[in-house]
Design a protein around this motif. Structure first.
Motif, short mmCIF file in Angstrom:
data_model
loop_
_atom_site.label_atom_id
_atom_site.label_comp_id
_atom_site.label_asym_id
_atom_site.label_seq_id
_atom_site.Cartn_x
_atom_site.Cartn_y
_atom_site.Cartn_z
N GLN A 1 6.84 -33.07 -21.26
CA GLN A 1 5.68 -33.81 -21.76
C GLN A 1 6.03 -35.29 -21.91
N VAL A 2 7.19 -35.59 -22.46
CA VAL A 2 7.63 -36.98 -22.60
C VAL A 2 7.89 -37.58 -21.23
N ALA A 3 8.57 -36.83 -20.36
CA ALA A 3 8.90 -37.33 -19.03
C ALA A 3 7.64 -37.65 -18.24
N GLY A 4 6.62 -36.82 -18.35
CA GLY A 4 5.36 -37.07 -17.65
C GLY A 4 4.68 -38.34 -18.12
N GLN A 5 4.66 -38.55 -19.44
CA GLN A 5 4.05 -39.77 -19.96
C GLN A 5 4.87 -41.00 -19.60
#
Length: 162
Positions: A37-41
């Motif tokens: 989720q963090v990597a996608g953002q």
């Protein structure tokens, strides 16, 4: 000598994060979770920086100085919104999903620090599957995964090895 702006991204990246709502004189520094989720953002943020042509040789990144040949509607739009200087990355937590096996899952849905709902069991499993499918990059992958799930329900898992 400085390296300019360094973009840190990926599910194994470690980045200090300060809450923009923390008004204490010495804000608490935390680390973002090392999740997809963090990597996608972070990936979306990096793409915005590159698409908007921010100068990454400066810290913080800024739009290049305008010249006669550099006129673009994007630049006008960014300047009108007060984005000559790139905003820093801020993570928006959307919750957690965990498959626990046996057709059950756990989830905690939130927007930032505001909890929306928590479920467990088959309802959470349905939510987990729907999120998993919508995060696929192509409709072909979505169809292949859905077909695999249906085949496994109908015939069970293939446990043979060649």
């Amino acid at each position: 000598e400085t390296f300019g702006s360094i973009l840190v991204l990926g599910d194994a990246a470690c980045l200090e994060s300060k809450s923009k709502y923390d008004t204490k004189p010495k804000p608490i520094t935390t680390y973002l979770p090392q999740t997809a989720q963090v990597a996608g953002q972070q990936g979306s943020y990096a793409a915005r920086m590159l698409n908007r042509a921010y100068n990454l040789k400066t810290t913080p990144p800024r739009l290049p100085k305008e010249g006669d040949e550099d006129f673009s509607l994007l630049r006008v739009w960014l300047v009108a919104r007060g984005l000559e200087e790139a905003p820093e990355f801020s993570f928006l937590g959307l919750g957690l999903l965990a498959y626990v096996g046996g057709g059950e899952a756990l989830n905690q849905v939130e927007i930032g620090d505001v909890p929306i709902f928590n479920y467990y069991g088959e309802v959470a499993f349905a939510l987990w599957r729907s999120v998993y499918l919508t995060k696929q990059a192509s409709s072909k992958n979505q169809a292949l995964i859905a077909f695999d799930w249906l085949r496994t329900e109908a015939f069970g898992r293939d446990i043979t090895r060649l």
